[in-house]
Write a protein that holds these residues in place. Structure first.
Motif, PDB file in Angstrom:
ATOM      1  N   ASP A  73     -14.258  -0.286   5.958  1.00 56.11           N
ATOM      2  CA  ASP A  73     -14.740   1.088   6.094  1.00 56.11           C
ATOM      3  C   ASP A  73     -13.600   2.052   6.404  1.00 56.11           C
ATOM      4  O   ASP A  73     -13.563   3.170   5.871  1.00 56.11           O
ATOM      5  N   THR A  74     -12.662   1.625   7.251  1.00 59.62           N
ATOM      6  CA  THR A  74     -11.543   2.515   7.592  1.00 59.62           C
ATOM      7  C   THR A  74     -10.615   2.717   6.397  1.00 59.62           C
ATOM      8  O   THR A  74     -10.054   3.800   6.228  1.00 59.62           O
ATOM      9  N   VAL A  75     -10.462   1.693   5.555  1.00 56.68           N
ATOM     10  CA  VAL A  75      -9.682   1.868   4.325  1.00 56.68           C
ATOM     11  C   VAL A  75     -10.428   2.790   3.361  1.00 56.68           C
ATOM     12  O   VAL A  75      -9.848   3.654   2.699  1.00 56.68           O
ATOM     13  N   GLY A  76     -11.742   2.595   3.308  1.00 56.30           N
ATOM     14  CA  GLY A  76     -12.545   3.388   2.378  1.00 56.30           C
ATOM     15  C   GLY A  76     -12.723   4.836   2.781  1.00 56.30           C
ATOM     16  O   GLY A  76     -13.027   5.682   1.935  1.00 56.30           O
ATOM     17  N   ASP A  77     -12.534   5.141   4.066  1.00 55.90           N
ATOM     18  CA  ASP A  77     -12.721   6.517   4.524  1.00 55.90           C
ATOM     19  C   ASP A  77     -11.863   7.526   3.760  1.00 55.90           C
ATOM     20  O   ASP A  77     -12.392   8.513   3.219  1.00 55.90           O
ATOM     21  N   PRO A  78     -10.529   7.365   3.692  1.00 57.76           N
ATOM     22  CA  PRO A  78      -9.743   8.333   2.923  1.00 57.76           C
ATOM     23  C   PRO A  78      -9.976   8.215   1.418  1.00 57.76           C
ATOM     24  O   PRO A  78      -9.755   9.177   0.678  1.00 57.76           O
ATOM     25  N   TYR A  79     -10.438   7.052   0.968  1.00 56.22           N
ATOM     26  CA  TYR A  79     -10.788   6.898  -0.445  1.00 56.22           C
ATOM     27  C   TYR A  79     -11.908   7.863  -0.821  1.00 56.22           C
ATOM     28  O   TYR A  79     -11.805   8.616  -1.784  1.00 56.22           O
ATOM     29  N   LYS A  80     -13.012   7.796  -0.034  1.00 57.50           N
ATOM     30  CA  LYS A  80     -14.228   8.518  -0.432  1.00 57.50           C
ATOM     31  C   LYS A  80     -14.298   9.949   0.079  1.00 57.50           C
ATOM     32  O   LYS A  80     -15.051  10.759  -0.467  1.00 57.50           O
ATOM     33  N   ASP A  81     -13.530  10.269   1.116  1.00 58.20           N
ATOM     34  CA  ASP A  81     -13.669  11.588   1.725  1.00 58.20           C
ATOM     35  C   ASP A  81     -12.409  12.447   1.688  1.00 58.20           C
ATOM     36  O   ASP A  81     -12.441  13.594   2.121  1.00 58.20           O
ATOM     37  N   THR A  82     -11.303  11.882   1.203  1.00 59.67           N
ATOM     38  CA  THR A  82     -10.074  12.679   1.122  1.00 59.67           C
ATOM     39  C   THR A  82      -9.536  12.679  -0.308  1.00 59.67           C
ATOM     40  O   THR A  82      -9.695  13.642  -1.052  1.00 59.67           O
ATOM     41  N   SER A  83      -8.932  11.577  -0.702  1.00 51.01           N
ATOM     42  CA  SER A  83      -8.230  11.540  -1.987  1.00 51.01           C
ATOM     43  C   SER A  83      -9.163  11.643  -3.187  1.00 51.01           C
ATOM     44  O   SER A  83      -8.949  12.443  -4.095  1.00 51.01           O
ATOM     45  N   GLY A  84     -10.227  10.812  -3.202  1.00 49.88           N
ATOM     46  CA  GLY A  84     -11.129  10.807  -4.348  1.00 49.88           C
ATOM     47  C   GLY A  84     -11.751  12.162  -4.638  1.00 49.88           C
ATOM     48  O   GLY A  84     -11.608  12.697  -5.747  1.00 49.88           O
ATOM     49  N   PRO A  85     -12.442  12.784  -3.661  1.00 54.21           N
ATOM     50  CA  PRO A  85     -13.062  14.093  -3.930  1.00 54.21           C
ATOM     51  C   PRO A  85     -12.056  15.201  -4.223  1.00 54.21           C
ATOM     52  O   PRO A  85     -12.356  16.129  -4.973  1.00 54.21           O
ATOM     53  N   ALA A  86     -10.855  15.134  -3.629  1.00 52.57           N
ATOM     54  CA  ALA A  86      -9.870  16.202  -3.838  1.00 52.57           C
ATOM     55  C   ALA A  86      -9.316  16.207  -5.254  1.00 52.57           C
ATOM     56  O   ALA A  86      -8.745  17.209  -5.689  1.00 52.57           O
ATOM     57  N   ILE A  87      -9.489  15.100  -5.977  1.00 54.21           N
ATOM     58  CA  ILE A  87      -9.047  15.070  -7.377  1.00 54.21           C
ATOM     59  C   ILE A  87      -9.848  16.063  -8.209  1.00 54.21           C
ATOM     60  O   ILE A  87      -9.338  16.641  -9.179  1.00 54.21           O
ATOM     61  N   ASN A  88     -11.130  16.285  -7.835  1.00 55.99           N
ATOM     62  CA  ASN A  88     -11.991  17.205  -8.603  1.00 55.99           C
ATOM     63  C   ASN A  88     -11.348  18.575  -8.793  1.00 55.99           C
ATOM     64  O   ASN A  88     -11.136  19.019  -9.930  1.00 55.99           O
ATOM     65  N   PRO A  89     -11.054  19.295  -7.702  1.00 58.87           N
ATOM     66  CA  PRO A  89     -10.448  20.613  -7.901  1.00 58.87           C
ATOM     67  C   PRO A  89      -9.026  20.534  -8.449  1.00 58.87           C
ATOM     68  O   PRO A  89      -8.579  21.451  -9.132  1.00 58.87           O
ATOM     69  N   MET A  90      -8.327  19.423  -8.169  1.00 62.24           N
ATOM     70  CA  MET A  90      -6.944  19.314  -8.644  1.00 62.24           C
ATOM     71  C   MET A  90      -6.870  19.342 -10.167  1.00 62.24           C
ATOM     72  O   MET A  90      -6.045  20.056 -10.749  1.00 62.24           O
ATOM     73  N   ILE A  91      -7.745  18.576 -10.854  1.00 64.09           N
ATOM     74  CA  ILE A  91      -7.668  18.547 -12.316  1.00 64.09           C
ATOM     75  C   ILE A  91      -8.079  19.896 -12.909  1.00 64.09           C
ATOM     76  O   ILE A  91      -7.604  20.273 -13.991  1.00 64.09           O
ATOM     77  N   LYS A  92      -8.935  20.632 -12.208  1.00 67.80           N
ATOM     78  CA  LYS A  92      -9.313  21.952 -12.723  1.00 67.80           C
ATOM     79  C   LYS A  92      -8.225  22.985 -12.468  1.00 67.80           C
ATOM     80  O   LYS A  92      -8.023  23.892 -13.273  1.00 67.80           O
ATOM     81  N   VAL A  93      -7.509  22.857 -11.344  1.00 72.77           N
ATOM     82  CA  VAL A  93      -6.377  23.755 -11.093  1.00 72.77           C
ATOM     83  C   VAL A  93      -5.343  23.615 -12.206  1.00 72.77           C
ATOM     84  O   VAL A  93      -4.804  24.607 -12.709  1.00 72.77           O
TER      85      VAL A  93
END
Length: 692
Positions: free
Chosen positions: A657-677
């Motif tokens: 869960d601690t490994v998955g935390d930045p996966y699901k709540d930091t890096s993964g979701p932040a890719i969304n606006p990054m590709i649109k920028v």
């Protein structure tokens, strides 16, 4: 009698009115939340600490991002024009408002949800959902109003329709820029606090979730709001606004100033207007529902989608009575309607697939839980495998949606499908914000020393909220991927228009295109590397601080000393603001650098856009799916399976869960606006670097 011409004239005004209706309904919900009981004095003190921490972080984030935004504003004003720069400011301000107000309502609703749980589970569910519904309505209403008002003003004050449409890209850039910072900063904050709290609190000190003896527990609860509420609100506002603008831009560039152009520009506004009314109906349904939380929330999405699907038909038929003329051919109005329906169906498919891979009731999560019996490493291996596997079905669904909508109405059909999918954001984001509100409510119940049966109610709602958060992240990623493809289509159309070319071909045998694909494919990996490292670094600082406090004040674990909660809050605040800058600016610098190198040109830049979309989409789906599955595997074990709490399997699941935390709540979701920028900046700089 209403005619086609009058509908064209008043269509945007109607969208603005529907947006205002959405805001009015949100205000009614806010009043209902505010008048509810905030619980005991101790509960209010805890909620106040969470509220102050969240407000302090967002104030500092706005100040930090504001300095960068001023620089970008000056550059846009100088190299493009004042209208685009004004649009940039409007987009940035609305994105900030969506995030800030969403967070403020969440921290009002969390303590009231805990108190409502003393009455009944349904009362708690209604309170948490209404808090989330305010964010959902705010996102879609602000997007419709900001784009509509700006477009009407630009069309009035600028010399041509062409200038008005193209200046909208500034609004898209402003929204996207703030979204990247909100996602990154909030994600780093929430996961640094969460990981730090878990590593020392759960694993080393054997404390339960939200135990008040854990010095990082307030920072953890603050993070839920600045990451999942403020971050998601800014993210989906940006995706919605960008999709609306992308559909307008493609429609105008493809159909010019013909009668069809007037209809295709207004059509996405009509889709959004219908769906915001559907969202209000769905919110009312949840408030009177006596069903269990999962059934009520999922049914609300179905109601909203069915309502939209029914009304899209007469709206499409009225707006395109003779079809859509494209060259010598005519696209029947039914084809446009089918494209809109594809967007609604895609929402259901993505929700179903994401739920399968992240819910405790299905095989993927249970496989990870089973793997935890044999240790930490096998838990991690199983989680990564599930995340990679989880990319297949969503991508195949996206492929099918693209092919079908393109078959029905060309590139404009794809844009319509994306806008239709995003039009459901009002109800989808209501589900997403439900998660952190119930999570905070559980924390307040524990720290406020409420009876165990109250925590049982909030835990049940929190489990539903975790699934809803995972589902809505899948929705956000799929819609962002489709929106990015629409923006790439806009890039191509804008290039053709600017360079006066009949067609542009991106030949895969051309080394310039291949170089662009490789550079673009690299970007999401660098981006996630920076953000993951930031979480690890900040979480390490939290771990050291928590250990220091527990060693210096042994009475904390005995309950005789009070932890210094503010120290952890300060650590993650500073870390989030410091570490978000480089990854947020990276995509802008890469696009400008590629365009600036004259011998690379627009073909290489086109390759960069496609490469970023492809690898970014896969990474985002994989990271968020594995993160959500890891989280719920831990909860599945905590329900009494495979040894339950305190077992070796549970310890391994906590690590996952601690490994998955930045996966699901930091890096993964932040890719969304990054590709649109990346795509928006590319469109913005076409007239600056590429000369006809």
């Amino acid at each position: 009698m209403l005619t086609l011409s009058s509908l064209q004239h008043y269509g945007i005004y109607g969208a603005i009115v529907c947006g205002l209706i959405g805001l009015l309904f949100a205000i009614i919900l806010i009043r209902g939340i505010c008048v509810a009981s905030p619980g005991t004095e101790k509960m209010q003190q805890i909620a106040g600490a969470i509220q102050e921490g969240a407000k302090a972080y967002l104030r500092r984030q706005i100040a930090a991002v504001g300095m960068i935004a001023i620089v970008i504003l000056a550059v846009v004003w100088y190299f493009r024009d004042s209208a685009t720069a004004i649009g940039f400011v409007l987009g940035a301000v609305c994105s900030m408002i969506a995030g800030y107000v969403g967070m403020r309502i969440a921290v009002l609703a969390n303590v009231r949800t805990a108190q409502a749980a003393t009455k009944s589970p349904h009362s708690a569910m209604h309170m948490a959902f209404n808090g989330g519904a305010v964010t959902g309505l705010l996102v879609v209403a602000l997007a419709l109003i900001s784009v509509g008002v700006y477009f009407l003003a630009a069309r009035h004050y600028l010399s041509s329709e062409n200038e008005a449409v193209k200046s909208l890209i500034g609004l898209a850039l402003g929204a996207s820029l703030i979204s990247v910072f909100a996602r990154l900063g909030g994600g780093i904050y929430t996961k640094a606090a969460d990981v730090g709290a878990d590593l020392v609190g759960k694993i080393e000190s054997k404390l339960d979730e939200d135990d008040p003896r854990n010095p990082a527990t307030i920072a953890d609860n603050v993070g839920d709001n600045v990451g999942d509420c403020a971050g998601m609100a800014a993210d989906v506002f940006e995706t919605y606004a960008v999709s609306l603008i992308g559909t307008i831009l493609i429609g105008f560039l493809m159909f010019g100033t013909s009668v069809s152009a007037q209809s295709v520009v207004i059509y996405p506004f009509i889709l959004g207007s219908i769906s915001i009314i559907g969202a209000i109906i769905s919110i009312l349904y949840v408030n009177v529902s006596k069903s269990n939380a999962t059934f009520a929330l999922i049914t609300s999405v179905v109601i909203s989608a069915v309502f939209a699907g029914i009304l899209y038909y007469p709206a499409t038929k009225f707006l395109f009575p003779e079809g859509l003329k494209m060259g010598d051919s005519v696209i029947p109005f039914l084809n446009l309607y089918y494209s809109a329906i594809i967007g609604l169906v895609m929402t259901g498919i993505v929700v179903f697939i994401t739920n399968y891979y992240t819910a405790t009731t299905h095989a993927p999560v249970q496989k990870i839980a089973k793997a935890s019996e044999t240790g930490h490493a096998t838990n991690i291996i199983a989680g990564i495998a599930i995340g990679n596997q989880a990319t297949a079905l969503p991508v195949l669904a996206i492929v099918g949606a693209i092919l079908l909508s393109y078959h029905f109405a060309g590139l404009y059909g794809v844009a319509v499908a994306v806008m239709s999918m995003l039009s459901l954001s009002g109800i989808i984001i209501s589900l997403d914000a439900f998660g952190p509100i119930t999570d905070n409510a559980g924390g307040i119940a524990v720290m406020g020393e409420m009876p165990k049966n109250i925590r049982a109610v909030t835990d049940e709602l929190d489990a539903v909220g975790n699934t809803m958060k995972a589902v809505t992240k899948g929705y956000a990623i799929a819609s962002a991927g489709l929106a990015a493809l629409v923006l790439f289509g806009s890039y191509v159309q804008e290039l053709k228009d600017h360079l006066h070319l009949a067609s542009i071909s991106f030949d895969l045998t051309d080394p310039k295109v291949l170089v662009g694909l490789l550079i673009g494919g690299l970007l999401p990996y660098l981006f996630t590397a920076f953000s993951m490292a930031a979480v690890g670094k900040a979480a390490g600082a939290v771990v050291l601080e928590v250990r220091r406090q527990l060693q210096a004040h042994p009475g904390i674990l005995l309950g005789t000393d009070v932890p210094e909660y503010g120290a952890c809050v300060d650590i993650v605040t500073k870390a989030a603001l410091r570490e978000m800058i480089i990854p947020a600016i990276l995509p802008i610098l890469v696009v400008v650098a590629v365009a600036w190198i004259s011998w690379l040109g627009y073909l290489t830049l086109g390759g960069v856009l496609v490469g970023t979309i492809v690898t970014g989409l896969f990474q985002a789906i994989s990271m968020t799916s594995s993160g959500g599955a890891w989280d719920n595997a831990k909860k599945f074990i905590e329900e009494g399976n495979f040894g339950g709490k305190g077992s070796d399997a549970h310890a391994a699941a906590v690590t996952g869960d601690t490994v998955g935390d930045p996966y699901k709540d930091t890096s993964g979701p932040a890719i969304n606006p990054m590709i649109k920028v990346v795509n928006i900046v590319a469109i913005l700089i076409i007239p600056i670097f590429f000369k006809s």
